[in-house]
Design an enzyme around this catalytic site. Structure first.
Site, short mmCIF file in Angstrom:
data_model
loop_
_atom_site.label_atom_id
_atom_site.label_comp_id
_atom_site.label_asym_id
_atom_site.label_seq_id
_atom_site.Cartn_x
_atom_site.Cartn_y
_atom_site.Cartn_z
N SER A 95 54.36 -55.10 -8.33
CA SER A 95 54.13 -53.65 -8.24
C SER A 95 55.40 -52.89 -8.59
N GLU A 137 46.55 -37.95 -4.58
CA GLU A 137 46.80 -36.98 -3.48
C GLU A 137 45.94 -37.37 -2.28
N SER A 142 40.29 -41.39 -6.47
CA SER A 142 39.56 -41.80 -7.68
C SER A 142 39.36 -40.64 -8.65
N LEU A 243 48.30 -45.51 -16.97
CA LEU A 243 47.48 -46.46 -16.21
C LEU A 243 46.98 -47.60 -17.10
N GLY A 343 41.76 -74.41 6.49
CA GLY A 343 41.31 -74.37 7.88
C GLY A 343 42.14 -73.37 8.68
N GLU A 367 45.13 -48.39 -8.91
CA GLU A 367 44.97 -48.40 -10.39
C GLU A 367 43.51 -48.33 -10.80
N GLY A 368 42.71 -47.61 -9.99
CA GLY A 368 41.27 -47.55 -10.23
C GLY A 368 40.60 -48.62 -9.41
N THR A 369 39.71 -48.20 -8.50
CA THR A 369 39.05 -49.19 -7.64
C THR A 369 38.14 -50.08 -8.48
P1 TGC Z 1 37.61 -38.32 -18.35
O1 TGC Z 1 36.75 -37.14 -18.72
O2 TGC Z 1 37.08 -39.69 -18.51
O3 TGC Z 1 38.98 -38.22 -19.20
C1 TGC Z 1 39.81 -37.08 -19.17
C2 TGC Z 1 40.74 -37.15 -20.35
O4 TGC Z 1 41.50 -38.36 -20.29
C3 TGC Z 1 41.22 -39.20 -21.42
N1 TGC Z 1 41.14 -40.57 -20.94
C4 TGC Z 1 42.05 -41.51 -21.26
N2 TGC Z 1 43.13 -41.46 -22.06
C5 TGC Z 1 43.87 -42.59 -22.17
N3 TGC Z 1 43.53 -43.72 -21.52
C6 TGC Z 1 42.46 -43.79 -20.70
N4 TGC Z 1 42.18 -44.92 -20.03
C7 TGC Z 1 41.65 -42.66 -20.54
N5 TGC Z 1 40.55 -42.37 -19.82
C8 TGC Z 1 40.24 -41.09 -20.08
C9 TGC Z 1 39.88 -38.70 -21.95
O5 TGC Z 1 39.74 -39.01 -23.33
C10 TGC Z 1 40.01 -37.23 -21.70
O6 TGC Z 1 40.89 -36.71 -22.67
P2 TGC Z 1 40.70 -35.20 -23.25
O7 TGC Z 1 41.85 -35.05 -24.19
O8 TGC Z 1 39.35 -35.20 -23.89
O9 TGC Z 1 40.77 -34.30 -22.06
O10 TGC Z 1 38.12 -38.09 -16.89
P3 TGC Z 1 37.35 -38.09 -15.52
O11 TGC Z 1 37.94 -37.04 -14.66
O12 TGC Z 1 35.85 -38.09 -15.75
O13 TGC Z 1 37.83 -39.49 -14.92
C11 TGC Z 1 37.09 -40.56 -14.90
C12 TGC Z 1 37.72 -41.72 -14.07
C13 TGC Z 1 37.04 -41.82 -12.74
C14 TGC Z 1 37.47 -42.97 -14.88
C15 TGC Z 1 39.25 -41.53 -13.84
O14 TGC Z 1 39.48 -40.42 -13.10
C16 TGC Z 1 39.91 -42.72 -13.20
O15 TGC Z 1 40.31 -43.68 -13.86
N6 TGC Z 1 40.11 -42.69 -11.84
C17 TGC Z 1 40.90 -43.69 -11.15
C18 TGC Z 1 42.22 -43.10 -10.72
C19 TGC Z 1 43.33 -44.12 -10.74
O16 TGC Z 1 43.25 -45.16 -11.37
N7 TGC Z 1 44.42 -43.80 -10.09
C20 TGC Z 1 45.57 -44.66 -10.12
C21 TGC Z 1 46.77 -43.99 -9.50
S1 TGC Z 1 48.27 -44.83 -9.85
C22 TGC Z 1 48.23 -46.22 -8.95
O17 TGC Z 1 47.30 -46.58 -8.34
C23 TGC Z 1 49.47 -47.01 -9.00
S2 TGC Z 1 49.45 -48.44 -8.06
C24 TGC Z 1 50.92 -49.00 -8.59
C25 TGC Z 1 51.33 -50.32 -8.15
O18 TGC Z 1 51.92 -50.41 -7.02
O19 TGC Z 1 51.20 -51.29 -8.95
P1 FAD Z 2 38.66 -42.88 -2.84
O1 FAD Z 2 38.75 -42.30 -4.21
O2 FAD Z 2 38.45 -41.94 -1.71
O3 FAD Z 2 37.49 -43.96 -2.84
C1 FAD Z 2 36.95 -44.48 -1.62
C2 FAD Z 2 35.75 -45.36 -2.00
O4 FAD Z 2 34.77 -44.56 -2.67
C3 FAD Z 2 36.13 -46.50 -2.96
O5 FAD Z 2 35.41 -47.65 -2.63
C4 FAD Z 2 35.68 -45.96 -4.31
O6 FAD Z 2 35.36 -47.01 -5.24
C5 FAD Z 2 34.43 -45.14 -3.92
N1 FAD Z 2 34.15 -44.11 -4.91
C6 FAD Z 2 34.91 -43.01 -5.21
N2 FAD Z 2 34.33 -42.32 -6.21
C7 FAD Z 2 33.19 -42.98 -6.54
C8 FAD Z 2 32.15 -42.76 -7.50
N3 FAD Z 2 32.19 -41.74 -8.37
N4 FAD Z 2 31.13 -43.66 -7.53
C9 FAD Z 2 31.10 -44.72 -6.70
N5 FAD Z 2 32.05 -44.97 -5.76
C10 FAD Z 2 33.08 -44.11 -5.70
N6 FAD Z 2 48.68 -43.85 -6.49
C11 FAD Z 2 49.64 -43.29 -7.27
O7 FAD Z 2 49.43 -42.22 -7.85
N7 FAD Z 2 50.85 -43.90 -7.44
C12 FAD Z 2 51.15 -45.06 -6.84
O8 FAD Z 2 52.25 -45.59 -7.04
C13 FAD Z 2 50.18 -45.67 -6.00
N8 FAD Z 2 50.48 -46.81 -5.32
C14 FAD Z 2 49.59 -47.29 -4.39
C15 FAD Z 2 49.98 -48.36 -3.56
C16 FAD Z 2 49.10 -48.82 -2.59
C17 FAD Z 2 49.54 -49.92 -1.67
C18 FAD Z 2 47.80 -48.29 -2.49
C19 FAD Z 2 46.82 -48.83 -1.47
C20 FAD Z 2 47.42 -47.24 -3.30
C21 FAD Z 2 48.30 -46.72 -4.25
N9 FAD Z 2 47.98 -45.60 -5.03
C22 FAD Z 2 48.92 -45.02 -5.85
C23 FAD Z 2 46.72 -44.90 -4.79
C24 FAD Z 2 45.50 -45.55 -5.45
O9 FAD Z 2 45.53 -45.38 -6.84
C25 FAD Z 2 44.25 -44.96 -4.82
O10 FAD Z 2 44.18 -45.49 -3.51
C26 FAD Z 2 42.99 -45.29 -5.59
O11 FAD Z 2 42.97 -44.62 -6.84
C27 FAD Z 2 41.71 -44.94 -4.82
O12 FAD Z 2 41.78 -43.67 -4.25
P2 FAD Z 2 41.44 -43.47 -2.68
O13 FAD Z 2 42.19 -44.47 -1.92
O14 FAD Z 2 41.67 -42.02 -2.38
O15 FAD Z 2 39.92 -43.82 -2.54
#
Ligand code: TGC
Ligand code: FAD
Length: 396
Positions: A95, A137, A142, A243, A343, A367-369
């Site tokens: 990570s 936030e 998600s 991402l 075990g 990084e996206g559930t």
């Molecule tokens: P949507 O309408 O799909 O897209 C909005 C705009 O973004 C573009 N786009 C992308 N561009 C590049 N790569 C991708 N994978 C892209 N996906 C979408 C899309 O073309 C559009 O562009 P434009 O120019 O037309 O505006 O957006 P939406 O709001 O409907 O979102 C859909 C959804 C649910 C798939 C998205 O919100 C999502 O992936 N949610 C998950 C959030 C997430 O992954 N958060 C991660 C936070 S960081 C983290 O967790 C770090 S952990 C780090 C660690 O410790 O390793």
């Molecule tokens: P929620 O979005 O509230 O989701 C809760 C549940 O609802 C999940 O099971 C989900 O799949 C489900 N759900 C939500 N929407 C839908 C839908 N449309 N349809 C069906 N099911 C749905 N974020 C950063 O920005 N930077 C970081 O460095 C980072 N590091 C992290 C490190 C750790 C240890 C953890 C645990 C998280 C980290 N995250 C970071 C946040 C992480 O990306 C979010 O936790 C993740 O994107 C899910 O958001 P949430 O926890 O708010 O769950």
């Protein structure tokens, strides 16, 4: 401690370049020597092994698939292999490297000005500066498009207000790449640790990723100079592009955790005697080991092909979603199966199983559930986005 020799039924090695094998072997040996001996202590104490950070920089692993500005310019397959080996040690170590390279350095490298790249990237590649990535936030995980953190242009500065949560490396970061709305449009900002109005309190009491720093980022009238805006990107495309890289690394990393659990299960099954025989001789145990190897091998082929597509520049986000989702899912199942083979001993931290299992619960969610990736694929298959509200029925 026995050296890890890899899991490679399909001779994946033969598809790697000499450089890729060299990186893999370097990181493999380093994890065996430096990470595995200390990681359980860190996990128990809930501390991140900060003293390993300079060594990670010296090995050239930070931003290793980026070119220029002090970065190693290695292939994406090499980056994936490094993630695999690091996560065989602990998801927290992988990570750290993912966040630094894919989420903090990449947006500066891709969307930053020349001045920003020169100012931050060489120090980040060398581990002199640590980065984090603030997208999530408290009320927008998600669905980051709904974020409420905002920036206002006050003439000489941008003023940020809002909060991010669950931010890996947050409290140890010198540099935070923060996504906030400016005039209603999502933009990327570089916040430095001493900027006025910025704090990064650590989040405590985690049962998962205990050997990793997770923090809040709080912006209370946080003033940053105007040259900290990333000029080259607007909208969600910015954070989602980052991402793509980090999810790619996770699809390899999860295999490393799976390999650690598989190896431990095989060794344990060969040495544990019940009914006068090693439990490895029982068909039900062999069935479990065969399932683990089968899924690891399929995951390796998926990751390798994904890496080759990324190196060829043809990779699509949906392909990354499938690999992230699959490989984390099977790793978690393998961890549970491995615990079963151990075990009662499987619950002790003498074995790495519960630590990997608990870590993988976070990896499944960040990084996206798992389900969000299912829905990204569902959208690709059907052409219908489940994320958008249904259209209003038409009035006659
Ligand atoms: P949507 O309408 O799909 O897209 C909005 C705009 O973004 C573009 N786009 C992308 N561009 C590049 N790569 C991708 N994978 C892209 N996906 C979408 C899309 O073309 C559009 O562009 P434009 O120019 O037309 O505006 O957006 P939406 O709001 O409907 O979102 C859909 C959804 C649910 C798939 C998205 O919100 C999502 O992936 N949610 C998950 C959030 C997430 O992954 N958060 C991660 C936070 S960081 C983290 O967790 C770090 S952990 C780090 C660690 O410790 O390793
Ligand atoms: P929620 O979005 O509230 O989701 C809760 C549940 O609802 C999940 O099971 C989900 O799949 C489900 N759900 C939500 N929407 C839908 C839908 N449309 N349809 C069906 N099911 C749905 N974020 C950063 O920005 N930077 C970081 O460095 C980072 N590091 C992290 C490190 C750790 C240890 C953890 C645990 C998280 C980290 N995250 C970071 C946040 C992480 O990306 C979010 O936790 C993740 O994107 C899910 O958001 P949430 O926890 O708010 O769950």
């Amino acid at each position: 401690m026995a050296r890890f020799e890899g899991v490679d039924l399909y001779n994946i090695d033969s598809h790697l370049s000499e450089d890729e094998r060299m990186v893999r072997d370097l990181v493999r040996g380093w994890v065996d020597d430096q990470v595995i001996p200390v990681i359980e202590e860190h996990c128990r104490a809930g501390t991140f092994p900060m003293d390993l950070v300079p060594q990670i920089g010296e090995m050239g692993l930070l931003g290793m698939n980026l070119h220029g500005y002090g970065c190693a310019g290695m292939s994406n397959v090499a980056y994936g292999l490094a993630c695999q080996e690091l996560e065989r040690g602990d998801s927290g170590v992988r990570s750290f490297v993912s966040v630094q390279g894919s989420l903090a350095m990449f947006p500066i490298w891709k969307f930053g000005s020349e001045e920003q790249k020169n100012k931050y990237l060489p120090g980040m590649a060398a581990a002199r500066l640590i980065g984090c990535f603030g997208l999530t936030e408290p009320d927008f995980g998600s669905n980051p498009g709904g974020m409420i953190t905002k920036a206002v242009d006050d003439g000489s500065h941008y003023v940020l207000n809002g909060a991010k949560m669950w931010i890996t490396n947050g409290s140890i970061a010198d540099v935070a790449v923060v996504w906030a709305k400016l005039d209603g449009v999502i933009r990327g900002f570089i916040v430095e640790k001493d900027d006025p109005g910025f704090t990064a309190p650590i989040m405590k009491n985690k049962h998962s990723l205990k050997a990793s720093v997770t923090s809040e980022l709080v912006f209370a009238d946080c003033r940053i100079p105007k040259d900290r805006l990333l000029p080259e990107v607007r909208g969600l495309r910015g954070p989602f592009s980052c991402l793509n890289n980090a999810r790619f690394g996770i699809s390899w990393g999860a295999l490393g955790a799976a390999m650690a659990c598989f190896q431990s299960a095989r060794d344990y099954a060969l040495s544990r005697i019940q009914f006068g025989r090693p439990i490895a001789s029982f068909q039900l145990v062999q069935n479990k080991l065969a399932w683990m190897l089968r899924e690891i091998t399929k995951g390796q082929l998926l990751a390798l092909h994904l890496g080759q597509m990324k190196d060829a520049g043809t990779i699509k986000p949906e392909q990354i979603s499938l690999a992230k989702m699959n490989n984390v899912d099977i790793a978690l199942q393998i961890a549970r199966m491995s615990r079963e083979i151990h075990g009662a001993n499987g619950i002790l931290d003498e074995y790495p199983i519960m630590r990997h299992m608990a870590n993988l619960e976070s990896v499944y969610t960040y990084e996206g559930t798992h389900d969000i990736h299912n829905l990204i694929l569902g959208r690709w298959i059907t052409g219908i986005s489940s994320f958008e509200p249904p259209a209003e029925p038409q009035q006659d």
